[in-house]
Design a protein around this motif. Structure first.
Motif, PDB file in Angstrom:
ATOM      1  N   ILE A  31       0.857  -1.203   0.000  1.00 61.55           N
ATOM      2  CA  ILE A  31       0.000   0.000   0.000  1.00 61.55           C
ATOM      3  C   ILE A  31       0.892   1.252   0.000  1.00 61.55           C
ATOM      4  CG2 ILE A  31      -1.741   1.311   1.312  1.00 61.55           C
ATOM      5  CD1 ILE A  31      -2.823  -1.423   2.321  1.00 61.55           C
ATOM      6  N   GLY A  32       1.982   1.189   0.768  1.00 59.76           N
ATOM      7  CA  GLY A  32       2.932   2.309   0.783  1.00 59.76           C
ATOM      8  C   GLY A  32       3.504   2.579  -0.609  1.00 59.76           C
ATOM      9  N   HIS A  33       3.839   1.510  -1.332  1.00 66.06           N
ATOM     10  CA  HIS A  33       4.377   1.685  -2.688  1.00 66.06           C
ATOM     11  C   HIS A  33       3.328   2.308  -3.597  1.00 66.06           C
ATOM     12  CE1 HIS A  33       8.081  -0.278  -1.755  1.00 66.06           C
ATOM     13  NE2 HIS A  33       7.589  -1.487  -1.640  1.00 66.06           N
ATOM     14  N   LEU A  34       2.080   1.857  -3.456  1.00 68.94           N
ATOM     15  CA  LEU A  34       1.010   2.436  -4.294  1.00 68.94           C
ATOM     16  C   LEU A  34       0.937   3.949  -4.086  1.00 68.94           C
ATOM     17  CD1 LEU A  34      -1.964  -0.088  -3.968  1.00 68.94           C
ATOM     18  CD2 LEU A  34      -0.990   0.733  -6.117  1.00 68.94           C
ATOM     19  N   LEU A  35       0.943   4.358  -2.813  1.00 70.18           N
ATOM     20  CA  LEU A  35       0.847   5.793  -2.510  1.00 70.18           C
ATOM     21  C   LEU A  35       2.031   6.558  -3.093  1.00 70.18           C
ATOM     22  CD1 LEU A  35      -0.040   6.016   1.279  1.00 70.18           C
ATOM     23  CD2 LEU A  35      -1.475   6.623  -0.674  1.00 70.18           C
ATOM     24  N   ILE A  94      -2.441  13.898  -4.847  1.00 69.50           N
ATOM     25  CA  ILE A  94      -1.593  13.253  -3.827  1.00 69.50           C
ATOM     26  C   ILE A  94      -0.261  13.996  -3.858  1.00 69.50           C
ATOM     27  CG2 ILE A  94      -0.438  11.087  -3.196  1.00 69.50           C
ATOM     28  CD1 ILE A  94      -2.538   9.669  -5.031  1.00 69.50           C
ATOM     29  N   LYS A  95       0.080  14.655  -2.754  1.00 73.93           N
ATOM     30  CA  LYS A  95       1.341  15.409  -2.783  1.00 73.93           C
ATOM     31  C   LYS A  95       2.331  14.814  -1.790  1.00 73.93           C
ATOM     32  CE  LYS A  95       3.160  19.947  -3.088  1.00 73.93           C
ATOM     33  NZ  LYS A  95       3.322  21.185  -2.437  1.00 73.93           N
ATOM     34  N   ILE A  96       3.491  14.450  -2.303  1.00 79.80           N
ATOM     35  CA  ILE A  96       4.537  13.937  -1.411  1.00 79.80           C
ATOM     36  C   ILE A  96       5.298  15.134  -0.857  1.00 79.80           C
ATOM     37  CG2 ILE A  96       6.647  12.557  -1.326  1.00 79.80           C
ATOM     38  CD1 ILE A  96       5.306  10.769  -3.435  1.00 79.80           C
ATOM     39  N   LEU A  97       5.428  15.193   0.477  1.00 85.92           N
ATOM     40  CA  LEU A  97       5.954  16.402   1.101  1.00 85.92           C
ATOM     41  C   LEU A  97       7.440  16.325   1.438  1.00 85.92           C
ATOM     42  CD1 LEU A  97       2.965  17.072   3.515  1.00 85.92           C
ATOM     43  CD2 LEU A  97       3.393  18.129   1.295  1.00 85.92           C
ATOM     44  N   GLY A  98       8.027  15.167   1.329  1.00 86.69           N
ATOM     45  CA  GLY A  98       9.448  15.061   1.678  1.00 86.69           C
ATOM     46  C   GLY A  98       9.964  13.700   1.272  1.00 86.69           C
ATOM     47  N   ALA A  99      11.260  13.507   1.549  1.00 84.32           N
ATOM     48  CA  ALA A  99      11.869  12.238   1.114  1.00 84.32           C
ATOM     49  C   ALA A  99      11.335  11.074   1.960  1.00 84.32           C
ATOM     50  CB  ALA A  99      13.365  12.333   1.263  1.00 84.32           C
ATOM     51  N   GLY A 153      10.220  -1.820   1.408  1.00 83.65           N
ATOM     52  CA  GLY A 153       9.087  -0.937   1.629  1.00 83.65           C
ATOM     53  C   GLY A 153       9.499   0.299   2.376  1.00 83.65           C
ATOM     54  N   LEU A 154       8.552   1.218   2.519  1.00 84.74           N
ATOM     55  CA  LEU A 154       8.837   2.487   3.177  1.00 84.74           C
ATOM     56  C   LEU A 154       8.451   2.427   4.646  1.00 84.74           C
ATOM     57  CD1 LEU A 154       7.422   4.914   0.467  1.00 84.74           C
ATOM     58  CD2 LEU A 154       9.772   4.170   0.806  1.00 84.74           C
ATOM     59  N   GLU A 155       9.271   3.126   5.442  1.00 86.39           N
ATOM     60  CA  GLU A 155       8.998   3.235   6.876  1.00 86.39           C
ATOM     61  C   GLU A 155       8.166   4.473   7.128  1.00 86.39           C
ATOM     62  OE1 GLU A 155      12.494   1.393   9.249  1.00 86.39           O
ATOM     63  OE2 GLU A 155      12.608   3.602   9.347  1.00 86.39           O
ATOM     64  N   THR A 156       8.489   5.548   6.417  1.00 85.40           N
ATOM     65  CA  THR A 156       7.711   6.786   6.536  1.00 85.40           C
ATOM     66  C   THR A 156       7.597   7.428   5.164  1.00 85.40           C
ATOM     67  OG1 THR A 156       9.643   8.144   6.947  1.00 85.40           O
ATOM     68  CG2 THR A 156       8.534   7.277   8.890  1.00 85.40           C
ATOM     69  N   LEU A 157       6.496   8.157   4.982  1.00 84.55           N
ATOM     70  CA  LEU A 157       6.250   8.857   3.713  1.00 84.55           C
ATOM     71  C   LEU A 157       5.347  10.061   4.008  1.00 84.55           C
ATOM     72  CD1 LEU A 157       6.288   8.878   0.532  1.00 84.55           C
ATOM     73  CD2 LEU A 157       4.211   7.494   0.624  1.00 84.55           C
ATOM     74  N   PRO A 158       5.979  11.267   4.178  1.00 81.54           N
ATOM     75  CA  PRO A 158       5.154  12.444   4.466  1.00 81.54           C
ATOM     76  C   PRO A 158       4.316  12.805   3.246  1.00 81.54           C
ATOM     77  CG  PRO A 158       7.497  13.021   4.338  1.00 81.54           C
ATOM     78  CD  PRO A 158       7.411  11.559   4.089  1.00 81.54           C
ATOM     79  N   ILE A 159       3.035  13.018   3.453  1.00 81.48           N
ATOM     80  CA  ILE A 159       2.150  13.122   2.298  1.00 81.48           C
ATOM     81  C   ILE A 159       0.935  13.996   2.633  1.00 81.48           C
ATOM     82  CG2 ILE A 159       0.735  11.080   2.821  1.00 81.48           C
ATOM     83  CD1 ILE A 159       1.215  10.150  -0.062  1.00 81.48           C
TER      84      ILE A 159
END
Ligand code: HEM
Length: 391
Positions: A240-244, A365-370, A381-387
């Motif tokens: 789900i993280g990858h989809l986002l 959908i806006k990604i706010l940071g790395a 997979g991702l541990e965090t994804l500011p969005i």
């Protein structure tokens, strides 16, 4: 003369775990099978060869474990993932029972409603974490309950699952750190995941029912619990993280999906292809096997790299591009052959519910940071994804 292409890089180092793809390309370019100097095993990275190996389950066997280290392989056989027919055929019937579409139909309305209210809540926020606040939500709030551990065990499932996947790697510091966690959880399971303490409707209770029906032995219950506890949460959270992350990076694909929502199933497959949450598992050869003039011997261990096969330029045009219109019938992100993921309908249901809820409500959908990548021996997979979402 036999060829023996070799690759001398630690595929489990932090650097490779965070960005494995250039190494997978190098492995694919070296040959059909490549000897990994640092791990004393072969790697198969091309799509066709990976599919052939996975379908030859009588030659590429799982019964000697699917990890890349001896300790884990010595401890694992007996569960579904690490077994061969005829045992595997029998266990698959037992383990898959609560994961069939018919069984899932009962919880579908709850998952869909939960996804809808989650997206509403997230839209009301200025920003949020795509993993902690979104991707983890359905697996933790619903799936962990379906597994059916008492509360204390349920709360520790994420830590346990990450450790289990680390233990599928080679001997390294991650494997060392994972071992005490897995030992603690196994002790907990033997003492607390007993018939009287697990949730009566849960998957684990279903294993005890299978004992009553004479399908499995009491002592197999704890081994088979692992097939539920390890893979049911993190894999889907990462997917789900990858989809986002992908839709955040490809706004044109998000716009297209909103215009043509019937592409949801394909979008899910494309995300699993491009960012496969399980990078690879191993097999052992039950007989000599020649592939492209490269001879592998009985007893050799072979790492099958799903995440590499899914980006093989021999199979896919522009493999690094996220394209929800791609024809995707044969990606191996859920494996292939008799061990193909038994939980994939559930994983798809969760992903579909999240995407469908977003399609109806989220225009941007806006990604706010790395993003930060989790460092695991096998999972990606991702541990965090500011969005941020906008209506
Ligand atoms: C997006 C999410 C998921 C992905 C990408 C994924 C991926 C995979 C892959 C690649 C395999 C093949 C293993 C092999 O070749 O040895 C597999 C097997 C398996 N998966 Fe999943 N999985 C996911 C979700 C789930 C869920 C939700 C469950 C629920 C319990 C689950 C349970 C299993 C089990 C028990 C097996 C072993 C099947 C067998 O050996 O017959 N997985 N999965």
């Amino acid at each position: 003369m036999n060829r023996r292409p070799t690759y001398d890089v630690d595929l489990y180092s932090n650097e490779v775990v965070v960005n494995p793809y250039p190494h997978y390309r190098a492995i694919r370019d070296l040959g059909e099978a490549v000897w990994l100097e640092q791990h004393s095993m072969w790697a198969i990275g091309r799509h066709l060869d990976a599919r052939n190996a996975l379908s030859a389950h009588n030659i590429f066997i799982s019964g000697k474990g699917v990890a890349a280290n001896n300790l884990s392989n010595g401890n694992s056989p007996g569960n579904l993932l690490a077994s061969d027919p005829p045992l595997h055929t029998h266990l698959r019937k037992v383990v898959s029972k609560p994961l069939h579409p018919k069984a899932l139909a009962r919880i579908k309305p709850r998952i869909e409603a939960s996804a809808g209210s989650l997206i509403d809540r997230l839209l009301a926020r200025k920003s949020f974490d795509g993993i902690l606040d979104l991707a983890q939500f359905l697996p933790i709030s619903i799936v962990s309950e379906m597994v059916g551990l008492p509360d204390a065990g349920r709360r520790n499932m994420l830590e346990y699952a990450a450790a289990v996947f680390d233990l599928f790697g080679v001997d390294n510091t991650r494997t060392e750190a994972a071992l005490p966690i897995v030992i603690k959880m196994r002790k907990y399971l033997s003492e607390q995941a007993t018939r009287d303490k697990v949730l009566p409707e849960g998957w684990i209770a279903g294993l005890y029912d299978a004992v009553d029906l004479g399908l499995i032995k009491q002592e197999q219950v704890q081994t088979l619990m692992r097939d539920y506890l390890g893979p049911s949460l993190d894999t889907t959270i990462f997917a789900i993280g990858h989809l986002l992350h992908l839709f955040g990076q490809y706004p044109d694909q998000w716009k297209l999906l909103r215009q043509e929502p019937n592409r949801v199933g394909n979008a899910i497959n494309e995300a699993i292809r491009l960012e496969s949450p399980i990078r690879g598992f191993t097999r052992v050869l039950s007989q000599d096997y020649t592939i492209g003039g490269i001879k592998l011997f009985t007893g050799d261990r072979v790492l099958i790299l799903y995440a590499s096969a899914n980006r093989d330029e021999r199979r896919w045009d522009e493999p690094e591009k996220f394209d929800i219109c791609r024809v995707l019938t044969d990606h191996v992100g859920f494996g292939y052959g008799i061990h193909q993921c038994v939980g994939m309908q559930l994983a798809r249901l969760e992903m579909r519910s999240v995407l469908t809820a977003m399609i109806a409500r989220v225009s941007k959908i806006k990604i706010l940071g790395a993003p930060v990548y989790a460092k695991n021996n096998v999972l990606r997979g991702l541990e965090t994804l500011p969005i941020k979402f906008s209506r």
